[in-house]
Design a protein around this motif. Structure first.
Motif, PDB file in Angstrom:
ATOM      1  N   GLY A 127       0.928  -1.163   0.006  1.00 17.88           N
ATOM      2  CA  GLY A 127       0.062   0.057   0.004  1.00 17.88           C
ATOM      3  C   GLY A 127       0.753   1.345  -0.037  1.00 17.88           C
ATOM      4  O   GLY A 127       0.443   2.174  -0.129  1.00 17.88           O
ATOM      5  N   ILE A 128       2.179   0.982   0.240  1.00 18.69           N
ATOM      6  CA  ILE A 128       3.216   2.409   0.063  1.00 18.69           C
ATOM      7  C   ILE A 128       3.390   2.492  -1.115  1.00 18.69           C
ATOM      8  O   ILE A 128       3.732   1.623  -2.177  1.00 18.69           O
ATOM      9  CB  ILE A 128       4.498   2.002   0.869  1.00 18.69           C
ATOM     10  CG1 ILE A 128       3.991   1.811   2.315  1.00 18.69           C
ATOM     11  CG2 ILE A 128       5.372   3.199   0.749  1.00 18.69           C
ATOM     12  CD1 ILE A 128       5.382   1.465   3.145  1.00 18.69           C
ATOM     13  N   GLU A 129       2.934   3.855  -1.823  1.00 21.31           N
ATOM     14  CA  GLU A 129       3.525   4.440  -3.034  1.00 21.31           C
ATOM     15  C   GLU A 129       4.195   5.601  -2.858  1.00 21.31           C
ATOM     16  O   GLU A 129       3.627   6.586  -2.117  1.00 21.31           O
ATOM     17  CB  GLU A 129       1.964   4.677  -4.012  1.00 21.31           C
ATOM     18  CG  GLU A 129       2.504   4.667  -5.461  1.00 21.31           C
ATOM     19  CD  GLU A 129       1.020   4.527  -6.288  1.00 21.31           C
ATOM     20  OE1 GLU A 129       0.715   3.551  -6.625  1.00 21.31           O
ATOM     21  OE2 GLU A 129       0.589   5.682  -6.454  1.00 21.31           O
ATOM     22  N   VAL A 130       5.350   5.908  -3.495  1.00 19.13           N
ATOM     23  CA  VAL A 130       6.031   7.184  -3.406  1.00 19.13           C
ATOM     24  C   VAL A 130       6.284   7.860  -4.789  1.00 19.13           C
ATOM     25  O   VAL A 130       6.090   7.086  -5.793  1.00 19.13           O
ATOM     26  CB  VAL A 130       7.220   7.004  -2.425  1.00 19.13           C
ATOM     27  CG1 VAL A 130       7.090   6.588  -1.222  1.00 19.13           C
ATOM     28  CG2 VAL A 130       8.237   6.095  -3.254  1.00 19.13           C
ATOM     29  N   LYS A 131       6.580   9.038  -4.605  1.00 19.41           N
ATOM     30  CA  LYS A 131       6.809   9.760  -6.049  1.00 19.41           C
ATOM     31  C   LYS A 131       8.580  10.184  -6.093  1.00 19.41           C
ATOM     32  O   LYS A 131       8.928  10.503  -5.043  1.00 19.41           O
ATOM     33  CB  LYS A 131       6.037  10.954  -6.309  1.00 19.41           C
ATOM     34  CG  LYS A 131       4.555  10.525  -6.731  1.00 19.41           C
ATOM     35  CD  LYS A 131       3.842  11.725  -6.978  1.00 19.41           C
ATOM     36  CE  LYS A 131       2.312  11.263  -7.267  1.00 19.41           C
ATOM     37  NZ  LYS A 131       1.463  12.555  -7.210  1.00 19.41           N
ATOM     38  N   VAL A 132       9.017  10.051  -7.301  1.00 18.14           N
ATOM     39  CA  VAL A 132      10.344  10.344  -7.479  1.00 18.14           C
ATOM     40  C   VAL A 132      10.619  11.453  -8.687  1.00 18.14           C
ATOM     41  O   VAL A 132       9.476  11.218  -9.538  1.00 18.14           O
ATOM     42  CB  VAL A 132      11.517   9.399  -7.676  1.00 18.14           C
ATOM     43  CG1 VAL A 132      11.398   8.557  -6.462  1.00 18.14           C
ATOM     44  CG2 VAL A 132      11.210   8.303  -8.954  1.00 18.14           C
ATOM     45  N   THR A 133      11.129  12.364  -8.946  1.00 21.07           N
ATOM     46  CA  THR A 133      11.464  13.084  -9.939  1.00 21.07           C
ATOM     47  C   THR A 133      12.503  12.655 -10.878  1.00 21.07           C
ATOM     48  O   THR A 133      13.601  12.301 -10.499  1.00 21.07           O
ATOM     49  CB  THR A 133      11.783  14.681  -9.574  1.00 21.07           C
ATOM     50  OG1 THR A 133      10.848  15.094  -8.578  1.00 21.07           O
ATOM     51  CG2 THR A 133      11.992  15.498 -10.692  1.00 21.07           C
ATOM     52  N   LEU A 134      12.019  12.183 -11.981  1.00 18.87           N
ATOM     53  CA  LEU A 134      12.875  11.697 -13.080  1.00 18.87           C
ATOM     54  C   LEU A 134      13.014  12.690 -14.463  1.00 18.87           C
ATOM     55  O   LEU A 134      11.902  12.760 -15.016  1.00 18.87           O
ATOM     56  CB  LEU A 134      12.630  10.483 -13.415  1.00 18.87           C
ATOM     57  CG  LEU A 134      12.721   9.357 -12.476  1.00 18.87           C
ATOM     58  CD1 LEU A 134      12.195   7.879 -12.728  1.00 18.87           C
ATOM     59  CD2 LEU A 134      14.501   8.973 -12.047  1.00 18.87           C
ATOM     60  N   HIS A 135      13.959  13.272 -14.731  1.00 21.02           N
ATOM     61  CA  HIS A 135      14.232  13.783 -16.052  1.00 21.02           C
ATOM     62  C   HIS A 135      12.997  15.066 -16.184  1.00 21.02           C
ATOM     63  O   HIS A 135      12.506  15.254 -17.108  1.00 21.02           O
ATOM     64  CB  HIS A 135      13.987  12.879 -17.138  1.00 21.02           C
ATOM     65  CG  HIS A 135      14.744  11.388 -16.993  1.00 21.02           C
ATOM     66  ND1 HIS A 135      16.152  11.426 -17.156  1.00 21.02           N
ATOM     67  CD2 HIS A 135      14.440  10.455 -16.717  1.00 21.02           C
ATOM     68  CE1 HIS A 135      16.562  10.202 -17.046  1.00 21.02           C
ATOM     69  NE2 HIS A 135      15.683   9.608 -16.640  1.00 21.02           N
ATOM     70  N   GLY A 136      12.982  15.780 -14.977  1.00 22.67           N
ATOM     71  CA  GLY A 136      12.003  16.644 -14.956  1.00 22.67           C
ATOM     72  C   GLY A 136      10.550  16.492 -14.672  1.00 22.67           C
ATOM     73  O   GLY A 136       9.774  17.227 -14.648  1.00 22.67           O
ATOM     74  N   ASN A 137      10.164  15.201 -14.583  1.00 24.29           N
ATOM     75  CA  ASN A 137       8.750  14.532 -14.264  1.00 24.29           C
ATOM     76  C   ASN A 137       8.902  14.434 -12.789  1.00 24.29           C
ATOM     77  O   ASN A 137       9.259  13.395 -12.265  1.00 24.29           O
ATOM     78  CB  ASN A 137       8.530  13.478 -14.969  1.00 24.29           C
ATOM     79  CG  ASN A 137       7.065  12.918 -14.670  1.00 24.29           C
ATOM     80  OD1 ASN A 137       6.348  13.244 -13.797  1.00 24.29           O
ATOM     81  ND2 ASN A 137       6.853  11.815 -15.417  1.00 24.29           N
ATOM     82  N   PRO A 138       8.133  15.273 -11.921  1.00 21.28           N
ATOM     83  CA  PRO A 138       7.992  15.056 -10.582  1.00 21.28           C
ATOM     84  C   PRO A 138       6.961  14.008  -9.961  1.00 21.28           C
ATOM     85  O   PRO A 138       6.875  13.726  -9.023  1.00 21.28           O
ATOM     86  CB  PRO A 138       7.582  16.359  -9.970  1.00 21.28           C
ATOM     87  CG  PRO A 138       6.839  16.991 -11.283  1.00 21.28           C
ATOM     88  CD  PRO A 138       7.433  16.409 -12.278  1.00 21.28           C
ATOM     89  N   ASN A 139       6.638  13.365 -10.976  1.00 23.63           N
ATOM     90  CA  ASN A 139       5.142  12.285 -10.493  1.00 23.63           C
ATOM     91  C   ASN A 139       5.496  10.972 -11.105  1.00 23.63           C
ATOM     92  O   ASN A 139       4.572  10.151 -11.213  1.00 23.63           O
ATOM     93  CB  ASN A 139       3.696  13.018 -11.198  1.00 23.63           C
ATOM     94  CG  ASN A 139       3.698  14.237 -10.500  1.00 23.63           C
ATOM     95  OD1 ASN A 139       3.739  14.386  -9.591  1.00 23.63           O
ATOM     96  ND2 ASN A 139       3.235  15.303 -11.454  1.00 23.63           N
ATOM     97  N   VAL A 140       6.688  10.445 -11.110  1.00 23.86           N
ATOM     98  CA  VAL A 140       6.984   9.094 -11.372  1.00 23.86           C
ATOM     99  C   VAL A 140       6.640   8.322  -9.941  1.00 23.86           C
ATOM    100  O   VAL A 140       7.163   8.409  -8.803  1.00 23.86           O
ATOM    101  CB  VAL A 140       8.389   8.737 -11.841  1.00 23.86           C
ATOM    102  CG1 VAL A 140       8.513   7.214 -12.107  1.00 23.86           C
ATOM    103  CG2 VAL A 140       8.571   9.687 -13.189  1.00 23.86           C
ATOM    104  N   LYS A 141       5.491   7.419 -10.121  1.00 22.28           N
ATOM    105  CA  LYS A 141       5.115   6.443  -9.041  1.00 22.28           C
ATOM    106  C   LYS A 141       5.955   5.317  -8.729  1.00 22.28           C
ATOM    107  O   LYS A 141       6.379   4.481  -9.728  1.00 22.28           O
ATOM    108  CB  LYS A 141       3.709   6.083  -9.185  1.00 22.28           C
ATOM    109  CG  LYS A 141       2.719   7.348  -9.263  1.00 22.28           C
ATOM    110  CD  LYS A 141       1.371   6.743  -9.592  1.00 22.28           C
ATOM    111  CE  LYS A 141       0.314   7.569  -9.737  1.00 22.28           C
ATOM    112  NZ  LYS A 141      -0.963   6.964 -10.214  1.00 22.28           N
ATOM    113  N   VAL A 142       6.201   4.983  -7.522  1.00 23.40           N
ATOM    114  CA  VAL A 142       7.045   3.849  -7.282  1.00 23.40           C
ATOM    115  C   VAL A 142       6.367   3.051  -6.137  1.00 23.40           C
ATOM    116  O   VAL A 142       5.803   3.884  -5.209  1.00 23.40           O
ATOM    117  CB  VAL A 142       8.733   4.340  -6.514  1.00 23.40           C
ATOM    118  CG1 VAL A 142       9.308   2.944  -6.232  1.00 23.40           C
ATOM    119  CG2 VAL A 142       9.314   5.136  -7.622  1.00 23.40           C
TER     120      VAL A 142
END
Length: 547
Positions: free
Chosen positions: A98-113
């Motif tokens: 149930g844990i989902e975090v976001k990282v910034t990749l190549h200017g996209n701040p909303n990549v879900k992990v």
């Protein structure tokens, strides 16, 4: 239904010396044959560590990646040469935390992990959190980041480090945070940058360096990494200049050594090599040796151990023959060769990397042929191992051995070198052959698990071997060469020494002095435990690195 693993949880109360909460980051974990998220030694080592941490009731978790296609499936072309297959893996036994975090990749701040957990009761490990970007809502490129372990595309590889490092650190935050953050190799370096920005103290960061090989000490352009989001935020030019070495590059190992309170190398010899490698860089932490090890409960055959404990040679040999017969079913299935369980069986099995010299035995081909066709002293040789899927040199060596082995009834090259085959080879071999160029093998652990199962190490004196070897008593070791000699000279001398040791010592002892051979086998089993069992290693990490 919410998972109890959405917070820091163990199914036991951690014991007192191991109270500190440790998050262990690794790009690969070799836990079980069924969970194909590993490529080789680094993964096997991490898997044994997670098992021992569980068996010792340590307050540790693993943080890794859920590789959709694993590393690769090793198959064959029609002429038996190597074929790399990428087959999707679906692991229904993993639980969504149930844990989902976001990282910034190549200017996209909303990549879900998304974080899945491998629960301890499944394979006997501490909780292992596996991260995936194959998540609803991510764009196609983002979803493919966690497809392939060690992806050949540079931008994808950088993204993988960010997902493991920053994504992993955010998942640990969501679990309630850790006392110690441990990077197993530099792949998850972005974690250190992210944690430092979050005010995490240097005393909480530790690092393990695993190899003197260039490929294991990644170095990339600092500006490009900054654009990719490697540092968890965009660094200013001044900040970036402080981090870079060698004309604007970020060296993952150097950065980790500068940010950690303490680091370890993976054998005593490797600690010397590592200190020498990095001594010219300012601000690096101390590097201590904590020698790699493997999990006895997982790797050692119980019946062999029992026979050895009773010093019952007859029972031991009977069991060894059974294990050889099991291995030879795999040999005949893959190569149509019928091997004899009474014959001395030599195995060379590990990653096919150039410096490991899988084909060293073939150096003087005439002498090699005399060796394999000696009627008085018959031998059988098996090679197995995976090259990196894009390492053409390693693949060429593998294919060369395939072509040579076709011509001779007592040579075999096996595919599918993963945990199950690795175990079978260790249980079914008489000799475990290890031939790297000296100082290049930081530790090497396959020989440890071979020794646990009565396979005698015949090895170059590199990695963990100097801490173990007693020549002619528990192993056979080639004379040590000067590693500054030209490579061609090293190969020639090592090959000559290898033939001599096999012809004059190893093979005659096996056939002419079976009692002496059995003592060597037992001595190897005695000397490998507990010094090279991962219980000792897992305790050392708490005592020497985390405290």
């Amino acid at each position: 239904m919410s998972s109890k693993y959405n917070t820091w949880y163990h199914p036991y109360k951690p014991v007192k010396p191991f109270n500190k909460k440790v998050a262990y980051f690794s790009m690969e974990f070799g836990i079980d044959q069924a969970l194909k998220i590993y490529s080789g030694g680094l993964g096997f080592l991490a898997g044994s560590h997670m098992r021992s941490a569980y068996e010792l009731k340590q307050n540790m978790i693993g943080v890794g990646m859920l590789w959709k296609y694993g590393y690769y499936d090793q198959s064959r072309n029609s002429d038996k040469t190597l074929r790399t297959d990428f087959v999707e893996k679906t692991y229904n036994f993993l639980e969504d935390t149930g844990i989902e975090v976001k990282v910034t990749l190549h200017g996209n701040p909303n990549v879900k992990v998304k974080a899945y957990v491998l629960k301890p009761e499944l394979f006997g490990t501490v909780p292992l959190y596996l991260l995936s970007t194959d998540v609803e809502g991510n764009d196609y490129l983002s979803r493919t980041i966690t497809d392939h372990l060690y992806d050949a595309n540079e931008t994808t590889r950088i993204s993988q480090s960010i997902v493991l490092g920053v994504g992993g650190a955010k998942v640990v935050e969501a679990l309630g945070g850790a006392d110690i953050y441990h990077l197993n190799e530099g792949h998850a370096l972005p974690a250190f940058y992210y944690l430092k920005d979050k005010g995490i103290n240097k005393n909480q960061l530790v690092f393990t360096t695993h190899t003197p090989e260039k490929a294991g000490n990644e170095e990339r352009d600092g500006k490009f990494l900054n654009k990719c989001g490697f540092f968890g935020r965009t660094l200013t030019d001044e900040e970036l200049a402080e981090e870079t070495v060698n004309s604007g590059n970020i060296n993952y190992t150097v950065s980790a050594l500068r940010m950690a309170k303490k680091a370890n190398a993976v054998s005593k010899l490797h600690a010397k090599v590592a200190k020498d490698m990095w001594k010219s860089y300012s601000g690096i932490c101390s590097i201590i040796p904590i020698t790699n090890a493997q999990n006895q409960n997982f790797w050692q055959d119980k019946a062999l151990k029992n026979a050895k404990d009773k010093l019952n040679d007859k029972l031991f040999i009977k069991r060894k023959i059974e294990l050889k017969e099991e291995l030879f079913k795999t040999v005949v299935n893959q190569t149509e060769k019928l091997f004899n369980p009474e014959t001395l069986t030599i195995v060379w099995a590990r990653r096919f990397a150039g410096y490991k010299r899988a084909d060293l035995l073939l150096y003087d081909f005439e002498r090699f042929l005399k060796l394999i066709y000696n009627k008085d002293y018959p031998i059988q040789i098996i090679w197995a191992g995976k090259p990196y899927p894009h390492d053409q040199f390693g693949i060429d060596v593998f294919n060369k051995l395939v072509h040579v082995s076709k011509e001779h009834p007592n040579l075999a090259v096996l595919t599918g070198y993963e945990i199950a085959l690795s175990r079978q080879l260790k249980l079914g071999s008489d000799i475990w052959l290890n031939t790297p160029r000296i100082t290049r093998e930081a530790s090497g652990t396959s020989g440890m698990t071979a020794a646990m199962n009565g396979s005698v190490n015949v090895s170059v004196n590199d990695g963990w071997i100097p801490e173990f070897e007693k020549h002619g008593k528990n192993s056979f070791v080639l004379p040590e060469l000067d590693h500054n000699l030209p490579v061609e000279e090293q190969d020639k001398l090592d090959a000559q020494n290898l033939y001599k040791i096999l012809e004059d010592e190893v093979i005659p002892t096996f056939y002419n002095e079976p009692d002496k051979w059995q003592r060597i086998v037992y001595k190897g089993m005695d000397d490998v435990i507990p010094a090279f069992s991962s219980h000792r290693m897992a305790e050392d990490y708490y005592k020497k690195l985390f405290n």
